[in-house]
Design a protein around this motif. Structure first.
Motif, PDB file in Angstrom:
ATOM      1  N   PHE A   1       0.852  -1.188   0.000  1.00 26.94           N
ATOM      2  CA  PHE A   1       0.000   0.000   0.000  1.00 26.94           C
ATOM      3  C   PHE A   1       0.893   1.245   0.000  1.00 26.94           C
ATOM      4  N   GLN A   2       0.748   2.061  -1.050  1.00 32.14           N
ATOM      5  CA  GLN A   2       1.554   3.287  -1.163  1.00 32.14           C
ATOM      6  C   GLN A   2       0.688   4.476  -0.764  1.00 32.14           C
ATOM      7  N   PRO A   3       1.146   5.279   0.205  1.00 31.15           N
ATOM      8  CA  PRO A   3       0.316   6.392   0.679  1.00 31.15           C
ATOM      9  C   PRO A   3       0.260   7.540  -0.326  1.00 31.15           C
ATOM     10  N   ARG A   4      -0.876   8.239  -0.309  1.00 32.48           N
ATOM     11  CA  ARG A   4      -1.033   9.499  -1.034  1.00 32.48           C
ATOM     12  C   ARG A   4      -1.000  10.614   0.000  1.00 32.48           C
ATOM     13  N   MET A   5      -0.132  11.643  -0.247  1.00 26.71           N
ATOM     14  CA  MET A   5       0.113  12.705   0.741  1.00 26.71           C
ATOM     15  C   MET A   5      -0.582  13.991   0.321  1.00 26.71           C
ATOM     16  N   ASP A   6      -1.062  14.688   1.282  1.00 22.62           N
ATOM     17  CA  ASP A   6      -1.581  16.037   1.010  1.00 22.62           C
ATOM     18  C   ASP A   6      -0.416  16.924   0.612  1.00 22.62           C
ATOM     19  N   ALA A   7      -0.542  17.578  -0.561  1.00 21.57           N
ATOM     20  CA  ALA A   7       0.588  18.361  -1.095  1.00 21.57           C
ATOM     21  C   ALA A   7       0.947  19.528  -0.197  1.00 21.57           C
TER      22      ALA A   7
ATOM     23  N   CYS B   1      -1.274  21.206  -7.252  1.00 27.38           N
ATOM     24  CA  CYS B   1      -1.612  19.782  -7.229  1.00 27.38           C
ATOM     25  C   CYS B   1      -2.062  19.405  -5.826  1.00 27.38           C
ATOM     26  N   ASP B   2      -3.176  18.675  -5.704  1.00 33.21           N
ATOM     27  CA  ASP B   2      -3.794  18.441  -4.402  1.00 33.21           C
ATOM     28  C   ASP B   2      -3.081  17.357  -3.590  1.00 33.21           C
ATOM     29  N   GLN B   3      -2.716  16.243  -4.226  1.00 30.84           N
ATOM     30  CA  GLN B   3      -2.085  15.141  -3.511  1.00 30.84           C
ATOM     31  C   GLN B   3      -0.901  14.643  -4.317  1.00 30.84           C
ATOM     32  N   LEU B   4       0.071  14.060  -3.582  1.00 30.82           N
ATOM     33  CA  LEU B   4       1.276  13.557  -4.218  1.00 30.82           C
ATOM     34  C   LEU B   4       1.509  12.115  -3.759  1.00 30.82           C
ATOM     35  N   GLN B   5       2.081  11.329  -4.662  1.00 34.99           N
ATOM     36  CA  GLN B   5       2.319   9.913  -4.374  1.00 34.99           C
ATOM     37  C   GLN B   5       3.553   9.470  -5.128  1.00 34.99           C
ATOM     38  N   GLY B   6       4.462   8.770  -4.446  1.00 31.90           N
ATOM     39  CA  GLY B   6       5.637   8.281  -5.132  1.00 31.90           C
ATOM     40  C   GLY B   6       6.750   7.923  -4.168  1.00 31.90           C
ATOM     41  N   GLN B   7       7.883   7.482  -4.726  1.00 30.28           N
ATOM     42  CA  GLN B   7       9.022   7.043  -3.928  1.00 30.28           C
ATOM     43  C   GLN B   7       9.612   8.181  -3.101  1.00 30.28           C
ATOM     44  N   TRP B   8       9.438   9.443  -3.551  1.00 28.65           N
ATOM     45  CA  TRP B   8       9.992  10.584  -2.800  1.00 28.65           C
ATOM     46  C   TRP B   8       9.420  10.620  -1.394  1.00 28.65           C
ATOM     47  N   PHE B   9       8.151  10.176  -1.263  1.00 29.32           N
ATOM     48  CA  PHE B   9       7.503  10.227   0.048  1.00 29.32           C
ATOM     49  C   PHE B   9       7.560   8.876   0.753  1.00 29.32           C
ATOM     50  N   SER B  10       7.237   7.839   0.005  1.00 36.72           N
ATOM     51  CA  SER B  10       7.239   6.518   0.627  1.00 36.72           C
ATOM     52  C   SER B  10       7.161   5.444  -0.459  1.00 36.72           C
ATOM     53  N   GLU B  11       7.926   4.413  -0.255  1.00 37.97           N
ATOM     54  CA  GLU B  11       7.783   3.261  -1.133  1.00 37.97           C
ATOM     55  C   GLU B  11       6.526   2.491  -0.724  1.00 37.97           C
ATOM     56  N   PRO B  12       6.021   1.594  -1.568  1.00 41.87           N
ATOM     57  CA  PRO B  12       4.861   0.790  -1.167  1.00 41.87           C
ATOM     58  C   PRO B  12       5.179  -0.014   0.092  1.00 41.87           C
TER      59      PRO B  12
ATOM     60  N   SER C   1      -0.129  19.941   3.473  1.00 41.98           N
ATOM     61  CA  SER C   1       0.106  19.619   4.883  1.00 41.98           C
ATOM     62  C   SER C   1       1.011  18.419   5.078  1.00 41.98           C
ATOM     63  N   GLY C   2       1.161  17.610   4.085  1.00 40.16           N
ATOM     64  CA  GLY C   2       1.984  16.422   4.223  1.00 40.16           C
ATOM     65  C   GLY C   2       1.278  15.273   4.923  1.00 40.16           C
TER      66      GLY C   2
END
Length: 796
Positions: free
Chosen positions: A556-562, A768-779, A564-565
Motif C-alpha cells: 500500500f503506497q500512501p497518497r500525501m496532502d501536497a 496539485c492536491d495530492q502527491l504519491q511516489g518514492q519521494w515520500f514513501s515506497e509501497p 500539509s503532508g
C-alpha cells in the motif's frame, strides 16, 4: 352260416311313425322276430348301434338308406333299407312299405355299390355342415357338424326353423334365396355370421339346391366355415389400409424383362412425386430419374434388379413439376411359390429436408458462424490431410498463425459489433489472398490459422506471408470511422519445424508470440523460440497455483496532502512472491494472467484484501483514508462487477467513499457508453471513481463532465518530464495544463510516481492536491502502514 344270405323278399309294412304293422315270413327268418315281438315295434330298432342312427323323418325323406342292421342270432351286416310311401283308397298317404335287400359285394358293380351307399352314412363325413330342409323351413336331415356348430341337440334341431339361424339383418336375403330354391329351382349361396348358444360367432357360406324325393321337394345344402378366409381378408384389408396410410411412398412393379412396370402406387407416392396413380401405373419406374445425377447409385440399382436382390440407395429424382428431390429408396424382391422373382416393392422416402439439414449441420460443425471460415475442427482435419499428402509426395506445407494487434482495444473503443465486423473483413481478406487449395480457419477470438499446401520453397512462402500482411494493413470502415488493423504472423514449415499437425501449430504460435514481442510483422519459427514459449507456459502454470499457495500479496503506497503532508489515502499495489523468480511486479505476469483466464480470480482476491485492509484501518481508528484499487477492462466489464463491490462494502462494513476504483482515462473514452454506465453504478453503491493516466492520450473534456469522478491522477509520463530547472520547458507546461484542467472540472488532482524534489516543488507550486511516489514513501506492507500511521499521528 358264416354270412347273411342274400334275399330280395324281406318286406315290412309300417305306419306313418315307422312302427311295424305287418311283415312277411322272410322277415321273421332274417331278423328272428316273433309276431309278438314285431307288432308295433319301431323299424329303426333293427338298425345296429345308437350313435349315428338316423331319425325316422330324415330316413323317410331320403327314401331309405344303406344301414348296418341286426340280424337273427346276434349277427350284424350291411343291408339296403328301401322305403316306399303307401296310399289308401282315397289317395291319402298312409304308412310305408319297407324292403330289406342284402346282396353280395361282387354282385354289384363298383359304381352301383358306391351309388347304393345310404346318404346317412355319407353326411357325417362331409367337411362342413349338411342339411335337408322341407318347404316349411324345418330340418329333416343333418349331420353332426351342424349340431356342433349350432350347439343344439337333435331334438332342438328337429324343432328349429331355418330362418331362426340368421341374424335379423340377414333374414330378408335368406328368405328370398329360400323362395328361389323352391319356386325357381335356383342354386343359391350366401355368407352369414352364425352366433351359437355360447356366443361363439362363426362366419360360414351356406347354399343349397332343390331335390325331389317321393313326390316332395326339399332343400339339400351344405355350409362351410370361412373363418380363415375372413381372417386373411381382414389382414389383406389392414395391409391395404397400411399401404394407403403410410407416410413413405410405396411402388410395386412387375418384372417384365429389362423393364419393371409399375402396378401400384400409394397416396404418399403421389404426394412425394407429384404424379397421380393413373399417370404412374403402367410405366417403368425409371421415368422419374433426374438426368446427370448420381450415376453410381443408379448403377447399383440396375445391378441389383438384374441380380434379383434387395438394394438401398439415396439419390436424386425429379418430381412432375421438375423439382429435384433426394430419395431414400429401398427395393425388395417378391418371389412366387416357385422361388421366382415376379415383382419388386420399392419404398421411397423424401429426405430432401434431412439432407439439407445435415449439410447445414455439417457446415455449422465445421465452420465458424461469424466469419464462415473453417473452424478448429475442420482446420485439424485439413492440416492432417495436408501433412499426410506432403509425407507421401515429399512436399512442404506452411502453417501461418495470424493474431490481430490491439484487437481488445478495438472492442473497447468501438464496441464488440465493430470487432465482429473487423473479424469478418479480415477473414475475407485472408481468403482472397490464398489459393483455392489452401485453408483459412478462425482458430479462436482474433486468431486465424492458414494451411498453405505444396510450397515449392521458403521464399515462395515468405512472399505469400508478405502478401497476407499487406492485405491486413488497410483500415476497416465502421460507423463512419476507419479502424486501423494490423497483425502479427508466425510461420512454421513441414517437415523442418514439426512432424505433426499439433507440432506445426505450436511452432507457428511460438513464432507469432515472438513477432508480437518484437513489434509485429512476420516471423518464421526457430528452435530458440521454444525456450521463450516454455517460459510463458511455466509462468501460466505458476499463476494457476499462486492463489492456492498464498504467493500473492498487497503493498500500500500512501497518497500525501501536497500542502500539509498528511496521509490522504492509499493505493493497493499487487506483488507476487514467486518461488523461483522472487518478487514480481504486475507488468511481469498480468498479461499472462489475462491469457490464462485467471485475471478475474486475481482481481477478486485483490478487492477482498483491500477491503479487509480498509476495515482494519477503521478498527484502529484511522477513518477518512480511502484505498484505491486498479481494475482492468476484463474485470469491470464483466456482469456482476458493481454488485460484487456493493456486497463487499456491506460485508466489510465500509462507508461510502472509502473504496476507490482506478481506471485509465483512455479505457473509459474508448467505450463512452460503458464509461457512463459504470460511473453511475459506482456512484450509486458508494464506490468512488478515480481516473488514472490523465493526459496520457487524447482527453474528451465534455465526456469527462458526464462522469461522476472523485479525482484524476496525472500520467506518469507528465510527472517524469517535469524539468529540474523550473517551469519553463514544454513538459512543465503540459503538467501545469493538466492540473488546471482537473481543477476546472472540479476534480482533485493527484501527482503520482513523484521521485524528485523538483517534481514535488513544481506540483505543489501549481496547486496539485495530492502527491504519491518514492519521494515520500515506497509501497508498504500492512504492518509498515500501521507503524507509519502510529508514528505520524500518535507522536503529536
Amino acid at each position: 352260416m358264416s354270412s347273411i344270405e342274400p334275399s330280395a323278399h324281406v318286406c315290412f309294412l309300417t305306419d306313418d311313425e315307422g312302427k311295424v304293422a305287418t311283415w312277411n315270413p322272410a322277415c321273421a327268418t332274417l331278423f328272428g322276430w316273433t309276431p309278438a315281438q314285431a307288432s308295433g315295434r319301431a323299424l329303426l330298432d333293427l338298425v345296429a348301434g345308437d350313435a349315428g342312427k338316423p331319425a325316422w323323418p330324415a330316413l323317410a325323406a331320403a327314401g331309405g338308406a344303406k344301414l348296418r342292421m341286426r340280424f337273427a342270432a346276434g349277427r350284424e351286416g350291411l343291408a339296403t333299407l328301401g322305403l316306399l310311401r303307401q296310399y289308401d283308397g282315397r289317395g291319402e298317404p298312409r304308412g310305408w312299405s319297407a324292403t330289406v335287400l342284402i346282396a353280395p359285394s361282387d354282385a354289384l358293380s363298383e359304381s352301383d355299390r358306391v351309388g347304393n351307399t345310404p346318404l346317412s352314412e355319407v353326411v357325417d363325413l362331409l367337411p362342413g355342415t349338411f342339411y335337408a330342409i322341407n318347404r316349411a323351413g324345418r330340418f329333416i336331415l343333418w349331420n353332426h357338424n351342424l349340431e356342433r356348430m349350432t350347439e343344439m341337440t337333435p331334438d332342438e334341431l328337429g324343432a328349429a326353423h331355418v330362418f331362426d339361424m340368421f341374424e335379423p339383418r340377414e333374414r330378408a336375403t335368406a328368405m328370398e334365396n329360400f323362395r328361389r330354391v323352391f319356386d325357381e329351382g335356383a342354386e343359391v349361396a350366401m355368407e352369414m355370421n352364425y352366433v351359437s348358444r355360447s356366443g361363439r360367432e362363426t362366419p360360414v357360406i351356406v347354399g343349397g339346391a332343390r331335390v325331389g324325393c317321393d313326390g316332395d321337394q326339399y332343400l339339400f345344402g351344405m355350409g362351410l366355415s370361412i373363418a380363415k378366409r375372413r381372417e386373411k381378408e381382414h389382414q389383406l384389408l389392414l395391409r391395404e389400409r397400411a399401404l394407403h396410410a403410410a407416410s413413405n411412398g410405396i411402388v410395386i412393379t412387375r418384372c417384365a424383362g429389362r423393364d419393371n412396370i409399375i402396378e401400384y402406387v400409394n397416396p404418399a407416392f403421389e404426394r412425394i412425386a407429384g404424379y397421380p396413380a393413373v399417370e404412374a401405373i403402367g410405366r417403368d419406374a425409371r421415368f422419374m430419374q433426374a438426368p446427370d445425377f448420381d450415376a453410381h447409385e443408379r448403377g447399383q440399382v440396375r445391378l441389383a434388379l438384374a441380380e434379383r436382390r434387395a438394394v438401398n440407395v439415396v439419390f436424386r429424382n425429379m418430381r412432375k413439376n421438375g423439382e429435384i428431390f433426394w430419395n431414400d429408396l429401398s427395393i425388395t424382391p417378391v418371389r412366387d411359390e416357385h422361388g421366382e422373382v415376379t415383382h419388386f416393392i420399392g419404398i421411397l422416402q423424401d429426405v430432401t429436408a434431412t439432407k439439407q439439414r445435415t449439410e447445414h449441420l455439417e457446415h455449422e460443425i465445421n465452420h465458424d458462424p461469424l466469419t464462415g471460415l473453417a473452424n478448429r475442427n475442420l482446420l485439424w482435419d485439413r492440416l492432417e490431410h495436408a501433412v499426410h499428402l506432403a509425407q507421401r509426395h515429399g512436399a512442404m506445407v506452411a502453417t501461418i498463425l495470424v493474431d490481430l494487434d490491439n484487437f481488445k482495444t478495438i472492442n473497447d473503443t468501438f464496441g464488440h459489433e465493430a470487432g465482429d465486423v473487423v473479424l469478418r473483413v479480415v477473414g475475407r481478406r485472408l481468403l482472397s489472398a490464398v489459393r483455392d487449395s489452401d485453408t483459412v480457419a478462425r482458430m479462436s477470438g482474433d486468431e486465424f490459422v492458414l494451411v498453405l499446401v505444396d510450397q515449392p520453397s521458403v521464399r515462395f512462402t515468405l512472399r505469400m506471408a508478405e502478401r497476407l500482411q499487406r492485405a491486413m494493413t488497410m483500415p476497416v470502415a465502421f460507423g463512419g470511422n476507419e479502424i486501423p488493423v494490423g497483425a502479427s504472423m508466425g510461420v512454421a514449415l513441414f517437415p523442418q519445424d514439426g512432424a505433426s499437425s499439433a507440432e506445426l501449430v505450436r511452432a507457428a504460435d511460438m513464432a507469432m508470440y515472438h513477432a508480437k514481442g518484437n513489434g509485429g510483422g512476420v516471423h518464421f519459427y526457430s528452435p530458440e523460440m521454444r525456450s521463450a514459449s516454455q517460459k510463458r507456459a511455466a509462468l501460466a502454470d505458476s499463476i494457476r497455483s499462486a492463489l492456492e499457495h498464498d504467493e500473492l500479496f498487497l503493498l500500500f503506497q500512501p497518497r500525501m496532502d501536497a500542502r500539509s503532508g498528511k496521509v490522504r489515502g492509499f493505493e493497493a499495489l499487487l506483488r507476487w512472491r514467486h518461488p523461483k523468480n522472487g518478487i514480481m511486479l504486475p507488468a511481469d505476469f498480468l498479461a499472462e494472467a489475462e491469457e490464462s483466464g485467471k485475471m478475474i480470480e486475481i482481481g477478486n482476491w485483490v478487492l477482498d484484501q483491500a477491503c479487509a485492509f480498509l476495515r482494519e484501518l477503521r478498527q484502529l481508528g484511522y477513518t477518512g483514508l480511502p484505498v484505491s484499487v486498479n481494475v482492468s477492462h476484463r474485470e469491470y466489464s464483466q456482469h456482476g462487477f458493481v454488485p460484487g463491490l456493493a456486497e463487499r462494502m456491506g460485508r466489510y462494513a465500509l462507508p461510502p467513499g472509502s473504496l476507490e476504483i482506478e481506471i485509465p482515462e483512455a479505457d473509459l473514452i474508448r467505450n463512452p457508453a460503458l464509461g457512463r454506465d459504470l460511473s453511475a453504478q459506482l456512484r450509486e453503491v458508494g464506490v468512488a471513481l478515480s481516473l488514472d493516466e490523465f493526459g496520457k492520450g487524447i482527453s474528451d473534456l465534455s465526456f469527462l463532465r458526464q462522469l461522476s469522478v472523485r479525482q484524476v491522477k496525472l500520467s506518469k509520463a507528465a510527472v517524469h518530464e517535469i524539468a529540474r530547472e523550473g517551469d519553463g520547458s514544454g513538459a512543465n507546461r503540459l503538467a501545469k495544463t493538466l492540473i488546471d484542467i482537473g481543477h476546472n472540472l472540479d476534480l482533485a488532482v493527484v501527482g503520482e510516481a513523484v521521485e524528485t524534489e523538483a517534481q514535488v516543488d513544481f506540483l505543489r507550486s501549481h496547486g496539485c492536491d495530492q502527491l504519491q511516489g518514492q519521494w515520500f514513501s515506497e509501497p508498504l506492507l500492512p504492518e509498515a502502514v500501521r507503524q507509519m500511521l502510529d508514528q505520524r499521528y500518535h507522536a503529536r
